[in-house]
Design an enzyme around this catalytic site. Structure first.
Site, PDB file in Angstrom:
ATOM      1  N   ASP A  34      29.127 -36.768  10.235  1.00 26.79           N
ATOM      2  CA  ASP A  34      30.291 -35.882  10.207  1.00 26.79           C
ATOM      3  C   ASP A  34      29.736 -34.466  10.257  1.00 26.79           C
ATOM      4  OD1 ASP A  34      33.285 -36.044  10.041  1.00 26.79           O
ATOM      5  OD2 ASP A  34      32.896 -34.490   8.566  1.00 26.79           O
TER       6      ASP A  34
ATOM      7  N   GLY B 234      31.381 -29.384  22.251  1.00 27.00           N
ATOM      8  CA  GLY B 234      32.026 -28.681  21.138  1.00 27.00           C
ATOM      9  C   GLY B 234      31.869 -27.170  21.232  1.00 27.00           C
TER      10      GLY B 234
HETATM   11  P1  IMP Z   1      33.505 -35.008  13.737  1.00 26.87           P
HETATM   12  O1  IMP Z   1      33.381 -35.894  14.957  1.00 26.87           O
HETATM   13  O2  IMP Z   1      34.715 -35.296  12.920  1.00 26.87           O
HETATM   14  O3  IMP Z   1      32.240 -35.012  12.946  1.00 26.87           O
HETATM   15  O4  IMP Z   1      33.738 -33.537  14.295  1.00 26.87           O
HETATM   16  C1  IMP Z   1      32.674 -32.800  14.728  1.00 26.87           C
HETATM   17  C2  IMP Z   1      33.181 -31.548  15.466  1.00 26.87           C
HETATM   18  O5  IMP Z   1      32.360 -30.453  15.090  1.00 26.87           O
HETATM   19  C3  IMP Z   1      33.014 -31.705  16.961  1.00 26.87           C
HETATM   20  O6  IMP Z   1      34.193 -32.141  17.581  1.00 26.87           O
HETATM   21  C4  IMP Z   1      32.662 -30.296  17.396  1.00 26.87           C
HETATM   22  O7  IMP Z   1      33.835 -29.549  17.542  1.00 26.87           O
HETATM   23  C5  IMP Z   1      31.898 -29.750  16.209  1.00 26.87           C
HETATM   24  N1  IMP Z   1      30.453 -30.022  16.358  1.00 26.87           N
HETATM   25  C6  IMP Z   1      29.685 -30.864  15.626  1.00 26.87           C
HETATM   26  N2  IMP Z   1      28.426 -30.876  16.058  1.00 26.87           N
HETATM   27  C7  IMP Z   1      28.381 -30.032  17.103  1.00 26.87           C
HETATM   28  C8  IMP Z   1      27.331 -29.646  17.988  1.00 26.87           C
HETATM   29  O8  IMP Z   1      26.184 -30.108  17.935  1.00 26.87           O
HETATM   30  N3  IMP Z   1      27.681 -28.739  18.913  1.00 26.87           N
HETATM   31  C9  IMP Z   1      28.920 -28.217  19.032  1.00 26.87           C
HETATM   32  N4  IMP Z   1      29.941 -28.579  18.269  1.00 26.87           N
HETATM   33  C10 IMP Z   1      29.672 -29.477  17.286  1.00 26.87           C
END
Ligand code: IMP
Length: 196
Positions: free
Chosen positions: A69, A152
Site C-alpha cells: 500500500d 501514478g
Molecule cells: P494503492 O494501490 O492503494 O496502494 O494506491 C497507490 C497509489 O499511490 C497509486 O495509485 C499512485 O497514485 C500512488 N503511487 C504509489 N506508488 C507510486 C509510484 O511509485 N509512483 C507514482 N505514484 C505512486
C-alpha cells in the site's frame, strides 16, 4: 523462489519483478492466482491497508502473500493525498487527473517537499499477519508533469539529488532509490532471510 503479491496493479507487479528478479525471486500477481479478492481499503494507515490486502490474498490463494500500500505525502498539504493517493481526484479519477489536482493545489506554493511511502505487508498462508515494513523516498513536486515513465504521480515527482522526475528517469534509477525498492529490500531481509 516465487512470491505472490496481492495486487492487480500491473505497474506495481512490473516494478516488483524488476526489483526482485535479480535476487532470484519471481513475482506472481493476483490475476495469475485467479483474481484479487474484494478488499475495502478503509484503514487509516498504509500499514493497515497493506495488511488487509495481504491477509485477504493469503486466505483466497492459500499461500503466503505480500501486499503493497503506497502513496504520496506532500508536506505543504499536511500529508495529502496520503492513503487517498489512488482516489485523490474522486470517482472516475485516474493517474492524470490525480496529478492535475495536486499540481493545481500547489500553484503558487513554494514549499514543494514531498515523499513517496510504500508499506509492504506479508501474511502467512493461514491469513495471519507476519509483519509490515516501510520504505520512503524524499523529493519535491515539479511545477508541471514531465516524462512518460512509471505510473501514478511519477511525472510530477523529482527525487532529492536529481532534476528529472520519476517519469523522466530510467526505470532502474527509480527502482534503485524508490519507496517500493527500499520497502522490498527491507521485506527480503525481514521476511525471506530464512527463505521458507
Ligand atoms: P494503492 O494501490 O492503494 O496502494 O494506491 C497507490 C497509489 O499511490 C497509486 O495509485 C499512485 O497514485 C500512488 N503511487 C504509489 N506508488 C507510486 C509510484 O511509485 N509512483 C507514482 N505514484 C505512486
Amino acid at each position: 523462489m516465487r512470491v505472490v503479491v496481492a495486487t492487480s496493479n500491473a505497474h506495481k507487479i512490473i516494478e516488483m519483478g524488476e526489483i526482485l528478479s535479480p535476487l532470484g525471486i519471481e513475482v506472481l500477481g493476483a490475476d495469475a492466482m485467479g483474481g484479487m479478492p474484494e478488499v475495502v481499503e478503509d484503514g487509516t494507515t498504509f500499514e493497515e491497508n497493506a495488511a488487509k490486502k495481504a491477509q485477504a490474498g493469503a486466505l483466497a490463494f492459500h499461500c503466503p502473500v505480500l501486499a503493497d500500500d503506497s502513496g504520496l505525502e506532500v508536506l505543504a498539504l499536511n500529508g495529502e493525498p496520503g492513503i487517498y493517493s489512488a482516489r485523490y481526484a474522486g470517482e472516475g479519477g485516474n493517474d492524470g487527473r490525480n496529478l492535475a489536482k495536486l499540481l493545481k493545489k500547489l500553484e503558487g506554493i513554494e514549499d514543494r517537499r514531498a515523499q513517496f511511502v510504500c508499506c509492504i505487508a506479508m501474511a502467512n498462508a493461514d491469513g495471519s499477519l507476519r509483519g509490515t515494513v516501510r520504505g520512503i523516498v524524499t523529493g519535491r513536486i515539479a511545477e508541471g508533469a514531465r516524462g512518460t515513465g512509471g505510473f501514478g504521480y511519477d511525472p510530477g515527482f523529482i527525487p532529492d539529488g536529481y532534476d528529472q522526475t520519476f517519469g523522466e528517469l530510467p526505470a532502474e534509477v527509480k527502482n534503485g532509490m524508490s519507496h517500493r525498492g527500499n520497502a522490498l529490500k527491507e521485506a527480503v531481509k525481514v521476511f525471506f532471510s530464512g527463505r521458507d
